[in-house]
Enzyme design. Sequence first.
Site, PDB file in Angstrom:
ATOM      1  N   GLU A  74     -14.432 -12.584  -0.738  1.00 15.04           N
ATOM      2  CA  GLU A  74     -13.075 -12.281  -1.220  1.00 15.04           C
ATOM      3  C   GLU A  74     -12.860 -10.775  -1.365  1.00 15.04           C
ATOM      4  OE1 GLU A  74     -10.744 -14.367  -1.136  1.00 15.04           O
ATOM      5  OE2 GLU A  74     -12.140 -15.977  -0.684  1.00 15.04           O
ATOM      6  N   HIS A 109     -11.789  -9.037   1.737  1.00 15.91           N
ATOM      7  CA  HIS A 109     -10.326  -9.016   1.961  1.00 15.91           C
ATOM      8  C   HIS A 109      -9.691  -7.896   1.137  1.00 15.91           C
ATOM      9  CE1 HIS A 109     -10.199 -12.684   4.290  1.00 15.91           C
ATOM     10  NE2 HIS A 109     -10.660 -13.432   3.316  1.00 15.91           N
ATOM     11  N   HIS A 144      -7.144 -25.774   4.266  1.00 22.35           N
ATOM     12  CA  HIS A 144      -6.444 -25.010   5.303  1.00 22.35           C
ATOM     13  C   HIS A 144      -5.480 -25.863   6.126  1.00 22.35           C
ATOM     14  CE1 HIS A 144      -9.963 -22.772   4.112  1.00 22.35           C
ATOM     15  NE2 HIS A 144      -9.411 -21.665   4.566  1.00 22.35           N
TER      16      HIS A 144
END
Length: 604
Positions: free
Chosen positions: A373, A376, A501
């Site tokens: 994370e 990102h 997703h």
Amino acid sequence: MSVTPKIISTLLATALAATGATALAAPATKPTVAEAERFLADTEAKLNTQNNEQARAAWVGSNFITDDTEGIASFFAERYLSASGEAAIGARRFNGLKLPAASARKLSLLQQTVVFADPKERAQYAALQAALNGAYGKAKYCPQPGECMALGEMEKVLATSHDEPKLKQMWLGWHAQAQDYKQKYADYIALSNKGARQMGFADTGALWRSQYDMPPEAFAAEMERLWQQVKPLYDALHTYTRHKLRATYGADVVPLTGPIPSHLFGNMWSQSWTNLYPILKPATGASSYDLTKVLEQRKTDARQMTKYAEGFYTSLGMQKLPDSFWERSLLTKPRDRDVVCHASAWPINEKDDVRIKMCITPTAEDFTVIHHELGHIYYFLGYTGQPFLFRNGANDGFHEAIGDTVALSITPAYLKQIGLMDQEPDVTADIPQLLERALAKVAILPFAYTMDKWRWDVYAGKTKPADYDKSWWQLREQYMGMKRPAPGDDAKGFDAGAKYHVAADVSYARYFLADMLQFQFHRALCREAGYSGPLNRCSVYGNAKAGAKLRQLLELGASKPWPEALKAISGEDKIDGNALLEYFAPLKTWLDQQNAAFAAAEKQ
Ligand code: X8Z
Ligand code: ZN
């Protein structure tokens, strides 16, 4: 920020006035370069503002799931869609005009989107998207009325239990709930396709495949090429795992040939098998070190887990996370409300309002995910200097690969350095370590490939809603060597929708690409750091040269076609499985030996 109903209704009126079919018509006069540049400047400014508003509303929608926040999120999403749609249509006017490369690239990026001519359909599309996201976040399995389990609890059972009927119950329970939003998903797909066709794409799957600086057919061929490259390694791991699962669950549950029931892999989607490590680890050479145990014993909290990850990035010369990150992120699962727990990273504005939302637990798995994370986050922070349309990854696989690249540097030597391991294991532990890593990095390959192979067919209309499960399981059997734990109800079934997703409509080829790219990046950074030993023992922690190289990639954002960005960091201009294969080469040799021994024993 508090949003009063009055402000909302005013905004609603403004947004509605700005939309409509007239926006789709482009003026007929011959455009000039100056007009194109002005158009881009105006468009980027407008989209930037509306994107920030949309991001903030979506953040609230995912952090406090209620009907109201869903409405707010979909309102701002619709508003952004309206602006981006108008921009996409407006950009067409400049197609064919000779422009500086960066402007031509921006115009092309602007046109890679869904566009709705009918404002009603646009609103429906945004509402369905928000509803699906909320439905996934709220979903529970209730074995008894009033006795419900959240996904995290079920995942824990799958990760730690070897009670086969219990695993099956968890698996079936979670997958059954997705049926509740199957119709919404099918409606959403139909609308999305309409939006893609408006921009000249065959369907939304083709739009997705068009986002890699090559024609969509070429991208599909690239995916297949990459899969063929790594398939022998997956097959070897699958065969080895079959034998160990047979020893654990018995020949009645795990067949000698053919697909293996998918509830036995320690993970709800059998995409990562790391939880099987205790039953797969080699009889000799494996250390008893268990990072999860260490983190649990030390009562490492979510903030500390995040601090460890931040420490890696700052060791590479990157900035500390801004105070607002710590104030605004959601790091633990709230007790009293529904949130989308699936980990995500958010840029809320173009400066430094960056956050993550993750229900962190003190486990080795989450230790890796938190590094993912922050990858990102540091990408967001790295490309803040870029204009709006380039504030993105070189492609989406790059965005997913940064944090994983850093996590590949979590070696025993690194863990010792930061005080999480007392003594480094000797070289005989290399195979166990490679095996553990392969259970994440190799196991996910056919899963990641088939996630989008399935959706490409759904979007293309080749797979109709009544065949969602049939196609899903055909792909899983063919590529992953797995089957459903028990027969399902084909017409009603929506097993794919039990994956975040799919429900949230996030493409997945990105993770397949990232799985290759991270090994290419890791190898390149290790070389940059002057390292020449086995790649599994390389950690670039604290290495300024490697850090500078990585930062250079982050700062580029999406300003250049991805092969150029890849070349700048690695000298290669193709995504390729060879770095991954090189990394796992000693394991492949070992797996082949183990599998040959199993085969010989069966013959006797
Ligand atoms: O979704 C994620 C990240 C957020 S972008 C946690 N991943 C994929 C998944 O969980 O399915 C990381 C690896 C694959
Ligand atoms: Zn990610």
